[in-house]
Design an enzyme around this catalytic site. Structure first.
Site, PDB file in Angstrom:
ATOM      1  N   MET A 121     -18.045  42.495 -13.136  1.00  0.00           N
ATOM      2  CA  MET A 121     -18.330  43.295 -14.320  1.00  0.00           C
ATOM      3  C   MET A 121     -19.297  44.425 -14.003  1.00  0.00           C
ATOM      4  SD  MET A 121     -16.605  42.371 -16.965  1.00  0.00           S
ATOM      5  CE  MET A 121     -17.570  43.021 -18.332  1.00  0.00           C
ATOM      6  N   HIS A 147      21.962  80.616  24.401  1.00  0.00           N
ATOM      7  CA  HIS A 147      21.091  81.174  23.363  1.00  0.00           C
ATOM      8  C   HIS A 147      20.414  82.448  23.861  1.00  0.00           C
ATOM      9  CE1 HIS A 147      21.488  78.126  20.356  1.00  0.00           C
ATOM     10  NE2 HIS A 147      21.022  77.149  21.124  1.00  0.00           N
ATOM     11  N   HIS A 163      23.329  75.433  27.783  1.00  0.00           N
ATOM     12  CA  HIS A 163      23.151  75.581  26.336  1.00  0.00           C
ATOM     13  C   HIS A 163      22.031  76.583  26.032  1.00  0.00           C
ATOM     14  CE1 HIS A 163      23.186  74.041  22.116  1.00  0.00           C
ATOM     15  NE2 HIS A 163      21.922  74.446  22.152  1.00  0.00           N
ATOM     16  N   GLU A 164      20.878  76.391  26.663  1.00  0.00           N
ATOM     17  CA  GLU A 164      19.761  77.298  26.406  1.00  0.00           C
ATOM     18  C   GLU A 164      20.025  78.689  26.983  1.00  0.00           C
ATOM     19  OE1 GLU A 164      17.590  76.449  24.348  1.00  0.00           O
ATOM     20  OE2 GLU A 164      18.100  74.319  24.301  1.00  0.00           O
ATOM     21  N   ASP A 169      21.360  73.597  15.622  1.00  0.00           N
ATOM     22  CA  ASP A 169      21.755  75.007  15.576  1.00  0.00           C
ATOM     23  C   ASP A 169      22.815  75.231  14.506  1.00  0.00           C
ATOM     24  OD1 ASP A 169      20.076  75.478  17.746  1.00  0.00           O
ATOM     25  OD2 ASP A 169      21.655  75.031  19.189  1.00  0.00           O
TER      26      ASP A 169
END
Length: 622
Positions: free
Chosen positions: A142, A440, A436-437, A512
């Site tokens: 309390m 890009h 892949h790169e 992508d």
């Protein structure tokens, strides 16, 4: 009696805990022990062991019935007799008979007489002590949930803002960079807090609320603190989620208490961070309009509208979702001003970097102006993180100063993620990633609207197996149709290189394709860049669904139009993919040179890449 005197007279909580916890542990242990069954055998089994003369030694408590029995085989076990008098009578016959026949090897036994405890002791143990313990624990609880004061009411409805005047005054507009226009807007608020008579004498009403809107990390909270610091007034800060609790009416009560505290210390600044947590438009939910959050919002509307001209309480709030706020909250008289806090420009980024560079030893070759140029799109929080990561990298390497190498690596780490050199790629995966790169990078090189390649790597970073990093050279407000289209072409360059050179495609292009599709959809549905669809906005689906506002709404176009949109997006993607294939076919020599360089070195700088491209692929090991 003052509050300080009351605080001194209170019993320290540590003493209460010190006394209460041991008593609680003892009581719980005694209760548990009283319920632990000691009977490991049946009554008949025990009698049978005595009848067969298997018992060598035993002891029995004639009060509690607890027994400890040792057999001739050496086994020892405990047993609690359900009826101690009956047990004693039954075993006494067998024990006396055996001891009479075998006096040289008798059964050894020990009898403990029952100890009669006083009824006062029993009453204290089983009645008074539990009541006292329960009362003590209840009193502690309390005290913990009541307000220290005269009314002794529950404190669930009390607001607990972060109100640190000294800390708030340390932050001024000098600590805020990259937001010059925003500071000019807020300077008027500061002037009002300092000299309110200047405005009230002319009958002017200062804005009661200012809403700071912008992406995360752009410095909205810092601006609010700077307002309080410049005006040298108290600063009350709370989050929108701090108001809402599981108890009904608590949020509204906390709003009332917050503004009551603010009015007592006016002039002051009340700052509510992430106000969309409590300020969402009413009726926007499946549960109706009478929930706890809406009661809190209603009370906030009342409090903000109840200020007098000279009360001197300015409400600042921050959000990055102003589109979902309740219209009543945004009207003049509540949040009069809506200040957009956006991304800083190159001048602002340089100023932010200079603030966060204080106390960090940089090499003379590090030019913060160059760092600012290469961090387009960074927020103030991103820039602070960048310099911190640079310092951490330098410390990890045992250096005394921070060089350009650490700054560049930290920039890439913030943009792409942490480098994972321990993640070994197979030769096949390495070759696939390299092409892949390279796809890009080569496509970006021949798309003149795209930002120049800064670095190409096939070392995994974050969730990416490799990356091609392009850094913009200047800030721009708008994006042309050609630039967006060539951005899609560049994103599809990796997939095109895989398909044409290796004759196989992989899952590496999934991100992508996702980004390319999103850009194409925006071009068609939002920016009106499709000749077949025309300059019409069909971008309803692109917005995040807000249940309550969007529930029950339908597309604002027909199914035939939706089919045309899908077809146009598909045609746009296919057209961009064909252009990417054309670039790869026409410049396969350069592509092979870049891929071979990456397979050997794993990483390529922008300068090395441009040397290979300018030499038409003749230089592979630049």
């Amino acid at each position: 009696m003052s509050n300080n005197e009351k605080n001194r007279r209170r019993i320290p909580k540590g003493v209460l805990i010190f006394l209460g916890i041991p008593i609680l542990i003892i009581l719980i242990a005694s209760i548990i022990m009283s319920f632990v069954p000691r009977e490991t055998h049946k009554y008949s089994e025990i009698i049978e062991k005595f009848r067969k003369n298997e018992v060598a030694e035993y002891s029995i408590n004639l009060g509690s019935g607890d027994m400890e029995i040792k057999l001739r085989s050496g086994e020892v076990f405990a047993y609690t007799a359900p009826n101690v008098n009956l047990m004693y009578t039954d075993i006494k016959f067998f024990v006396d008979e055996y001891n009479r026949q075998s006096p040289d090897n008798p059964i050894v036994y020990n009898l403990t007489k029952a100890v009669e405890t006083s009824w006062l002791v029993n009453a204290f143990t089983y009645v008074i002590l539990p009541v006292l313990l329960a009362g003590l624990m209840g009193w502690v609880l309390m005290r913990k949930v009541t307000v220290i004061g005269g009314d002794r009411t529950f404190s669930f409805g009390r607001a607990k803002p972060k109100a640190n005047e000294d800390e708030g005054r340390k932050t001024t507009f000098e600590n805020v960079a990259g937001a010059d226009e925003e500071k000019e807007e807020l300077a008027e608020i500061v002037d009002f807090l300092r000299i309110p008579q200047k405005y009230s004498s002319l009958g002017a009403r200062i804005p009661k609320g200012v809403l700071l809107v912008g992406p995360p990390g752009t410095g909205k909270t810092l601006l609010a603190r700077a307002v309080a610091g410049e005006a040298r007034v108290p600063f009350f800060s709370m989050s929108g989620s701090d108001f809402v609790e599981m108890f009904v009416g608590v949020g509204a009560s906390r709003v009332r208490d917050l503004f009551d505290q603010a009015k007592k210390t006016s002039p002051c600044v009340v700052f509510i961070d992430e106000i969309d947590a409590v300020g969402r438009r009413r009726g926007a939910g499946l549960g109706g309009g009478h929930d706890e959050r809406e009661q809190t919002l209603n009370q906030l509307l009342v409090e903000m509208d109840g200020f007098g001209t000279n009360e001197g309480v300015i409400v600042l709030a921050a959000t990055n979702r102003s589109d979902i706020l309740d219209p009543a909250l945004m009207r003049p008289g509540r949040f009069d001003r809506n200040i957009a806090v956006g991304y800083p420009d190159v001048k602002g980024r340089e100023a932010i970097l200079r603030i966060h560079a204080k106390g960090k030893p940089f090499d003379a070759s590090v030019k913060l102006r160059d760092v600012a140029k290469s961090t387009i799109g960074f927020t103030g929080a991103d820039l602070e993180n960048l310099l911190n990561e640079s310092a951490l990298l330098a410390a990890r390497r045992g250096q005394k100063i921070i060089t350009n190498l650490e700054v560049e690596e930290a920039t890439i780490k913030v943009l792409v993620g942490m480098e994972k050199k321990s993640q070994m790629l197979t030769e096949e995966e390495k070759r696939l990633t390299a092409y892949h790169e390279s796809g890009h990078a080569v496509v970006i090189y021949f798309c003149k609207t795209q930002d120049p390649v800064h670095q190409v790597s096939i070392i995994p970073r974050g969730f990416a197996g490799g990356y091609t990093l392009s850094l913009p050279e200047k800030d721009s407000l708008y994006t042309s149709r050609r630039k967006m289209q060539e951005e899609v072409i560049a994103m599809l360059g990796g997939r095109a290189a895989e398909s044409l050179i290796l004759g196989e495609i992989s899952t590496g292009a999934s991100n992508d394709i996702e980004k390319a599709t999103k850009i194409a959809r925006l071009m068609v549905t939002k920016y009106g860049m499709s000749e077949n669809i025309g300059p019409i906005s069909y971008n309803y689906e692109d917005d995040e669904i807000f249940i309550g506002r969007d529930m029950g709404h339908f597309k604002n176009y027909s199914e035939s139009t939706a089919s045309e949109i899908d077809l146009e997006i598909k045609n746009l993607i296919n057209e961009c993919y064909k252009k990417a294939e054309e670039i790869i076919k026409d410049h396969s020599k350069e592509l092979n040179a870049v891929a071979n360089f990456l397979i050997e070195k794993e990483k390529m700088s922008g300068e090395e890449f441009r040397k290979i491209m300018d030499s038409k692929g003749e230089i592979e090991n630049a």
